[in-house]
Design a protein around this motif. Structure first.
Motif, PDB file in Angstrom:
ATOM      1  N   ILE A 151      28.009  43.274  33.329  1.00  0.00           N
ATOM      2  CA  ILE A 151      29.321  43.627  32.807  1.00  0.00           C
ATOM      3  C   ILE A 151      30.211  44.246  33.875  1.00  0.00           C
ATOM      4  N   GLY A 152      29.601  44.898  34.864  1.00  0.00           N
ATOM      5  CA  GLY A 152      30.389  45.483  35.946  1.00  0.00           C
ATOM      6  C   GLY A 152      31.153  44.434  36.737  1.00  0.00           C
ATOM      7  N   TRP A 153      30.483  43.317  37.060  1.00  0.00           N
ATOM      8  CA  TRP A 153      31.156  42.230  37.777  1.00  0.00           C
ATOM      9  C   TRP A 153      32.276  41.633  36.935  1.00  0.00           C
ATOM     10  N   ASN A 154      32.071  41.535  35.644  1.00  0.00           N
ATOM     11  CA  ASN A 154      33.095  40.969  34.764  1.00  0.00           C
ATOM     12  C   ASN A 154      34.321  41.880  34.674  1.00  0.00           C
ATOM     13  N   ILE A 155      34.102  43.191  34.615  1.00  0.00           N
ATOM     14  CA  ILE A 155      35.236  44.128  34.608  1.00  0.00           C
ATOM     15  C   ILE A 155      36.005  44.028  35.916  1.00  0.00           C
ATOM     16  N   LEU A 156      35.297  43.979  37.036  1.00  0.00           N
ATOM     17  CA  LEU A 156      35.967  43.889  38.336  1.00  0.00           C
ATOM     18  C   LEU A 156      36.740  42.581  38.475  1.00  0.00           C
ATOM     19  N   ALA A 157      36.190  41.483  37.946  1.00  0.00           N
ATOM     20  CA  ALA A 157      36.893  40.199  38.010  1.00  0.00           C
ATOM     21  C   ALA A 157      38.201  40.265  37.226  1.00  0.00           C
ATOM     22  N   SER A 158      38.164  40.894  36.050  1.00  0.00           N
ATOM     23  CA  SER A 158      39.385  41.028  35.252  1.00  0.00           C
ATOM     24  C   SER A 158      40.400  41.916  35.953  1.00  0.00           C
ATOM     25  N   LEU A 159      39.932  43.036  36.510  1.00  0.00           N
ATOM     26  CA  LEU A 159      40.844  43.940  37.216  1.00  0.00           C
ATOM     27  C   LEU A 159      41.462  43.258  38.436  1.00  0.00           C
ATOM     28  N   GLN A 160      40.692  42.415  39.104  1.00  0.00           N
ATOM     29  CA  GLN A 160      41.236  41.698  40.266  1.00  0.00           C
ATOM     30  C   GLN A 160      42.346  40.746  39.841  1.00  0.00           C
ATOM     31  N   ARG A 161      42.154  40.029  38.748  1.00  0.00           N
ATOM     32  CA  ARG A 161      43.207  39.131  38.257  1.00  0.00           C
ATOM     33  C   ARG A 161      44.445  39.922  37.831  1.00  0.00           C
ATOM     34  N   VAL A 162      44.213  41.028  37.144  1.00  0.00           N
ATOM     35  CA  VAL A 162      45.344  41.857  36.716  1.00  0.00           C
ATOM     36  C   VAL A 162      46.100  42.384  37.926  1.00  0.00           C
ATOM     37  N   ALA A 163      45.370  42.862  38.942  1.00  0.00           N
ATOM     38  CA  ALA A 163      46.036  43.395  40.132  1.00  0.00           C
ATOM     39  C   ALA A 163      46.854  42.317  40.839  1.00  0.00           C
ATOM     40  N   THR A 164      46.327  41.106  40.916  1.00  0.00           N
ATOM     41  CA  THR A 164      47.048  40.026  41.601  1.00  0.00           C
ATOM     42  C   THR A 164      48.313  39.637  40.843  1.00  0.00           C
TER      43      THR A 164
ATOM     44  N   ILE B  90      46.089  34.227  36.175  1.00  0.00           N
ATOM     45  CA  ILE B  90      46.977  35.092  36.964  1.00  0.00           C
ATOM     46  C   ILE B  90      48.432  34.795  36.641  1.00  0.00           C
ATOM     47  N   TRP B  91      48.761  33.520  36.445  1.00  0.00           N
ATOM     48  CA  TRP B  91      50.111  33.123  36.067  1.00  0.00           C
ATOM     49  C   TRP B  91      50.504  33.752  34.723  1.00  0.00           C
ATOM     50  N   ALA B  92      49.573  33.759  33.755  1.00  0.00           N
ATOM     51  CA  ALA B  92      49.870  34.360  32.450  1.00  0.00           C
ATOM     52  C   ALA B  92      50.126  35.857  32.585  1.00  0.00           C
ATOM     53  N   ILE B  93      49.356  36.525  33.431  1.00  0.00           N
ATOM     54  CA  ILE B  93      49.569  37.957  33.664  1.00  0.00           C
ATOM     55  C   ILE B  93      50.923  38.186  34.331  1.00  0.00           C
ATOM     56  N   PHE B  94      51.231  37.366  35.313  1.00  0.00           N
ATOM     57  CA  PHE B  94      52.509  37.494  36.025  1.00  0.00           C
ATOM     58  C   PHE B  94      53.684  37.369  35.064  1.00  0.00           C
TER      59      PHE B  94
ATOM     60  N   LEU C 127      50.117  29.810  29.205  1.00  0.00           N
ATOM     61  CA  LEU C 127      48.836  29.470  29.822  1.00  0.00           C
ATOM     62  C   LEU C 127      48.638  27.966  29.996  1.00  0.00           C
ATOM     63  N   PRO C 128      48.944  27.116  29.003  1.00  0.00           N
ATOM     64  CA  PRO C 128      48.787  25.666  29.235  1.00  0.00           C
ATOM     65  C   PRO C 128      49.649  25.160  30.387  1.00  0.00           C
ATOM     66  N   LEU C 129      50.846  25.734  30.524  1.00  0.00           N
ATOM     67  CA  LEU C 129      51.697  25.334  31.645  1.00  0.00           C
ATOM     68  C   LEU C 129      51.063  25.723  32.976  1.00  0.00           C
ATOM     69  N   GLY C 130      50.416  26.900  33.000  1.00  0.00           N
ATOM     70  CA  GLY C 130      49.715  27.312  34.214  1.00  0.00           C
ATOM     71  C   GLY C 130      48.555  26.392  34.543  1.00  0.00           C
ATOM     72  N   LEU C 131      47.805  25.983  33.515  1.00  0.00           N
ATOM     73  CA  LEU C 131      46.707  25.040  33.747  1.00  0.00           C
ATOM     74  C   LEU C 131      47.239  23.707  34.256  1.00  0.00           C
ATOM     75  N   LEU C 132      48.393  23.290  33.741  1.00  0.00           N
ATOM     76  CA  LEU C 132      48.990  22.035  34.190  1.00  0.00           C
ATOM     77  C   LEU C 132      49.447  22.120  35.641  1.00  0.00           C
TER      78      LEU C 132
END
Length: 281
Positions: A85-98, A155-159, A140-145
């Protein structure tokens, strides 16, 4: 007749004052903790009652035992789809930070420009009013496209969800700068750069930080939902994966983790905003 002050009494006086201060601090701390402790106790009792009525819901004790086992090894790595779970939290925080960082780099200057120039404000306000209410997951679908991959799409959805509060709050802050400040800058014949850095930025900083605080809360909400849809690593994907494995106690743990991390981000930015918010004495 006054009682003479002995050396022992004189030496004891500072100790009594220190003890009084310690007692006052302990009393204040106790009063501050009583309310939250009582609220948490009621929450646990209600949770226990719901678990007794609905056996599918894990009890607080069962959830606590699962959490102890889960956090005993939070950073194990057995492959891309089996990480702690630690790696998963860090992965989410990295996406949020970006995504959040990109939104700040673009949104804050745009907000300054919109608040500073009326023509730009008139041109951009309808566009912002149209796009701001759109759910971030609708992008999100537009980001995937566009990006053909799940991670940049998240990351696009967060932005896109983080940028609006920063633009709006910064623009409002700039528009509320007293005209006297700008008149003085005009009399002193300051350049636009000096007006921005010496006049506008100090006055607008509390508004900017308010927008940043609102944005980070929204970004953390969005990343959980986005990761449920895109998969990979992240606390949202981990929560959905545990649902597929029917580990309900892990789902409850994930809810607590998401809430605690979001609360810590909120408190951190509130402290930063308070540091740069000035009030008239």
């Amino acid at each position: 007749m006054d009682t003479p002050v002995t050396p022992i009494m004189a030496a004891a006086a500072p100790l009594r004052r220190v003890r009084a201060r310690i007692d006052a601090a302990c009393g204040a701390l106790l009063r501050a903790l009583v309310g939250p402790a009582a609220g948490f106790a009621i929450f646990v009792l209600v949770w226990q009652g719901i678990a007794l009525l609905a056996p599918a819901i894990p009890t607080p004790g069962k959830t606590w035992d699962a959490a102890r086992e889960l956090f005993a090894h939070p950073f194990y790595d057995n492959g891309p789809n089996d990480q702690g779970i630690g790696w998963n939290i860090l992965a989410s925080l990295q996406r949020v930070a970006t995504g959040f960082g990109l939104a700040a780099v673009i949104g804050i200057p745009v907000g300054f420009a919109i608040g500073r120039f009326k023509a730009l404000n008139a041109m951009m306000s309808p566009i912002i009013s149209l796009l701001r209410p759109v759910s971030p997951l609708a992008w999100l679908p537009l980001g995937l496209l566009l990006f053909k991959a799940a991670n940049p799409a998240a990351i696009w959805a967060i932005f896109i969800c983080s940028i609006w509060p920063m633009i709006v709050n910064t623009a409002v802050g700039v528009s509320r700068v007293p005209q006297d400040y700008l008149n003085v800058a005009r009399v002193l014949d300051l350049s636009e750069w000096k007006v921005l850095t010496r006049v506008l930025l100090p006055a607008v900083l509390p508004y900017v930080l308010t927008g940043v605080r609102l944005s980070i809360g929204t970004a953390w909400l969005v990343i959980v939902a986005a990761e449920m849809l895109t998969g990979g690593t992240g606390i949202g994907f981990w929560l959905w994966d545990e649902w597929n494995n029917l580990k309900v106690e892990h789902i409850v743990i994930a809810i607590f983790v998401i809430g605690i991390v979001g609360l810590l981000l909120e408190v951190l930015l509130m402290q930063l905003a308070r540091r740069y918010t000035y009030t008239e004495e």
